[in-house]
Design an enzyme around this catalytic site. Structure first.
Site, PDB file in Angstrom:
ATOM      1  N   ARG A  33      43.727  64.541  43.533  1.00  0.00           N
ATOM      2  CA  ARG A  33      44.000  65.024  42.063  1.00  0.00           C
ATOM      3  C   ARG A  33      45.326  64.858  41.786  1.00  0.00           C
ATOM      4  O   ARG A  33      45.080  64.460  40.461  1.00  0.00           O
ATOM      5  CB  ARG A  33      45.024  66.854  42.707  1.00  0.00           C
ATOM      6  CG  ARG A  33      45.958  67.459  41.881  1.00  0.00           C
ATOM      7  CD  ARG A  33      46.434  68.938  41.748  1.00  0.00           C
ATOM      8  NE  ARG A  33      46.707  69.586  41.180  1.00  0.00           N
ATOM      9  CZ  ARG A  33      46.910  71.145  40.633  1.00  0.00           C
ATOM     10  NH1 ARG A  33      47.090  71.495  41.610  1.00  0.00           N
ATOM     11  NH2 ARG A  33      47.741  71.302  40.090  1.00  0.00           N
ATOM     12  N   ASN A  66      38.102  74.891  42.734  1.00  0.00           N
ATOM     13  CA  ASN A  66      37.758  74.741  41.320  1.00  0.00           C
ATOM     14  C   ASN A  66      36.828  73.363  40.960  1.00  0.00           C
ATOM     15  O   ASN A  66      37.038  72.273  43.031  1.00  0.00           O
ATOM     16  CB  ASN A  66      38.966  73.997  41.069  1.00  0.00           C
ATOM     17  CG  ASN A  66      39.585  75.018  40.076  1.00  0.00           C
ATOM     18  OD1 ASN A  66      39.036  76.033  39.845  1.00  0.00           O
ATOM     19  ND2 ASN A  66      41.231  75.454  40.764  1.00  0.00           N
ATOM     20  N   CYS A 111      38.748  83.692  39.548  1.00  0.00           N
ATOM     21  CA  CYS A 111      39.792  83.040  39.753  1.00  0.00           C
ATOM     22  C   CYS A 111      41.070  84.085  39.309  1.00  0.00           C
ATOM     23  O   CYS A 111      40.958  85.466  39.009  1.00  0.00           O
ATOM     24  CB  CYS A 111      39.230  81.700  38.006  1.00  0.00           C
ATOM     25  SG  CYS A 111      40.818  81.639  37.542  1.00  0.00           S
ATOM     26  N   HIS A 120      37.982  78.710  32.942  1.00  0.00           N
ATOM     27  CA  HIS A 120      38.939  77.500  33.064  1.00  0.00           C
ATOM     28  C   HIS A 120      39.209  78.319  31.120  1.00  0.00           C
ATOM     29  O   HIS A 120      39.422  76.546  30.017  1.00  0.00           O
ATOM     30  CB  HIS A 120      39.486  76.840  33.289  1.00  0.00           C
ATOM     31  CG  HIS A 120      39.952  77.220  34.637  1.00  0.00           C
ATOM     32  ND1 HIS A 120      40.543  75.751  35.259  1.00  0.00           N
ATOM     33  CD2 HIS A 120      40.511  77.928  34.727  1.00  0.00           C
ATOM     34  CE1 HIS A 120      41.037  76.216  36.588  1.00  0.00           C
ATOM     35  NE2 HIS A 120      41.081  77.943  36.443  1.00  0.00           N
ATOM     36  N   TYR A 169      44.289  77.338  29.171  1.00  0.00           N
ATOM     37  CA  TYR A 169      43.809  76.240  29.919  1.00  0.00           C
ATOM     38  C   TYR A 169      43.201  75.821  28.239  1.00  0.00           C
ATOM     39  O   TYR A 169      43.107  74.637  27.564  1.00  0.00           O
ATOM     40  CB  TYR A 169      43.038  76.013  30.506  1.00  0.00           C
ATOM     41  CG  TYR A 169      43.410  75.884  31.794  1.00  0.00           C
ATOM     42  CD1 TYR A 169      42.999  75.262  32.397  1.00  0.00           C
ATOM     43  CD2 TYR A 169      42.975  77.624  33.071  1.00  0.00           C
ATOM     44  CE1 TYR A 169      43.335  75.183  34.207  1.00  0.00           C
ATOM     45  CE2 TYR A 169      43.702  77.706  33.866  1.00  0.00           C
ATOM     46  CZ  TYR A 169      44.067  76.516  34.777  1.00  0.00           C
ATOM     47  OH  TYR A 169      43.990  75.785  35.492  1.00  0.00           O
TER      48      TYR A 169
END
Length: 421
Positions: free
Chosen positions: A90, A144, A164, A194, A244
């Site tokens: 990440r 995700n 989500c 998102h 987002y």
């Protein structure tokens, strides 16, 4: 009822455990299995999970194992919450795209594509093993990028629904502002995972009064602050975009910000270390307050609601999920995965009818859907050209020089996770 959590060693898991304990009448679990290859983390999380159940007088048994096949055998539902490559991957997803002047984020843009390429093959392998041991089990995907991963699962014929926590977060937020219970708030939530907008907030159900104009008039400043968008933007749109959407509506501003502060991955990694230290305390028997800063707010309530409905229990009749479009948005293919209100039951999720979508939103939804088509193709088949095409199609990239540079960086940073590289 047996439920298995793959990625059970996550620091998120105590949030989930707390929800399972509090909402046991809705989802009466008799056995909960936490599966994770990281045995040390799993021991810490599993120990806290058992203490939470004991404190709340939950009679269910909690089992921890590093053996995936044993963990999913006989499960009624399998919840996926894994992160291939961990926080280290990440951290890369959030940093190397900035070198090309593009947003570094773990679920969208170039970083989101990297995560999809690492994740889809692993999730499909897990799902096949679930199908071999228990073909009737439901798979609930919280991993995700949820839209792409859920589409991969559905296209492979698995009984899957994506989940989500963005929608339930808005539901709880709006309920608090309105002074009503969350169950009274029904969102007109439309888009992709998102990439969604709340076009109406209705009281009492899909046909209830739309109170969104009142929310924006009375609480617009607070909502805008939460989204980190200017209040006039909300007033002009007349909708509430997912947070987002800031990556799209204020891309250059976000890139400048990200270049001047530690990544979210670095913050989370430090938080996770502190949380794991806490989880090792034998006196701790509830989720710590710090966990609220980790993310995933209301994740447990959403997961319990969805699992209960899929397994024939007492879940809500309508829930926001990720599932096949099947004509709901006529400008998308039927096999696109959308995030919308759906009727959820033992046979799965059926999207509710959706009013026509304004071109301002439909255009971006169609654009990102095309990217997701190409991203899934790259995840399933590999190859530099497929990665390049997916990046070129993404509205946060969109220029061939950026796409070329990002492709090279993506492959270089993820080679150990890409069999074809």
């Amino acid at each position: 009822m047996k439920l298995t959590v793959v990625g059970g060693g996550s620091t998120y898991t105590p949030e989930l455990i707390d929800g399972f304990a509090r909402l046991r009448d809705t989802l009466p679990i008799t056995e909960l299995v936490l599966v994770d290859p990281a045995a040390e983390r799993l021991d810490l999380v599993g120990g806290l999970a058992r203490r939470i159940f004991a404190k709340q007088d939950h009679a269910g048994k909690i089992v921890t194992t590093t053996d995936l096949d044993a963990g999913v055998e006989g499960a009624d539902a399998v919840l996926l919450q894994l992160r291939v490559g961990g926080q280290a991957a990440r951290q890369q997803d959030e940093t190397w795209p900035l070198e090309c002047g593009c947003v570094g984020q773990e679920t969208t843009g170039a970083g989101g594509l990297a995560k999809a390429l690492r994740t889809v093959p692993v999730v499909l392998d897990i799902a096949e093993r679930v199908r071999r041991t228990n073909p009737d089990a439901w798979i609930i995907d919280f991993t995700n990028p949820v839209g792409i991963v859920t589409r991969a699962l559905l296209q492979a014929g698995h009984k899957a629904v994506g989940l989500c926590n963005v929608a339930i977060g808005f539901q709880r937020k709006f309920a608090g502002l309105l002074g009503v219970t969350p169950s009274e708030v029904h969102l007109d939530h439309v888009g992709l995972n998102h990439l969604t907008w709340e076009r109406a907030v209705r009281l009492g159900g899909p046909e209830g009064e739309n109170v969104l104009p009142r929310l924006l008039a009375e609480h617009g400043d607070a909502i805008a602050d939460d989204l980190r968008l200017p209040r006039p933007v909300l007033d002009r749109l007349g909708v509430v975009p997912s947070y987002y959407l800031r990556y799209f509506y204020a891309h250059d501003e976000v890139v400048r910000e990200l270049g001047t502060k530690p990544s979210r991955a670095a913050e989370v990694a430090a938080m996770e270390k502190e949380l794991l230290d806490m989880y090792g305390d034998p006196a701790l028997d509830e989720k710590p307050a710090l966990l609220a800063k980790r993310g995933g707010a209301f994740y447990s309530e959403a997961a319990v609601d969805l699992a209960a409905s899929l397994l024939g229990g007492g879940g809500s009749p309508y829930q926001v999920v990720n599932t096949y479009n099947n004509g709901t948005l006529p400008f998308l293919p039927d096999d696109a995965v959308i995030e919308t209100q759906a009727a959820v039951g033992a046979t799965g999720a059926t999207p509710l009818p959706v009013a026509p979508v304004d071109p301002l939103y439909a255009g971006l939804i169609a654009n990102v859907t095309a990217y997701e088509d190409l991203a899934l193709e790259a995840a399933l088949r590999g190859g530099r050209d497929r990665v390049f095409k997916a990046l070129l199609a993404h509205p946060l990239v969109g220029q061939y020089a950026y796409a070329d540079g990002l492709t090279d960086r993506l492959i270089a940073h993820n080679r150990e996770h890409l069999a074809w590289a």
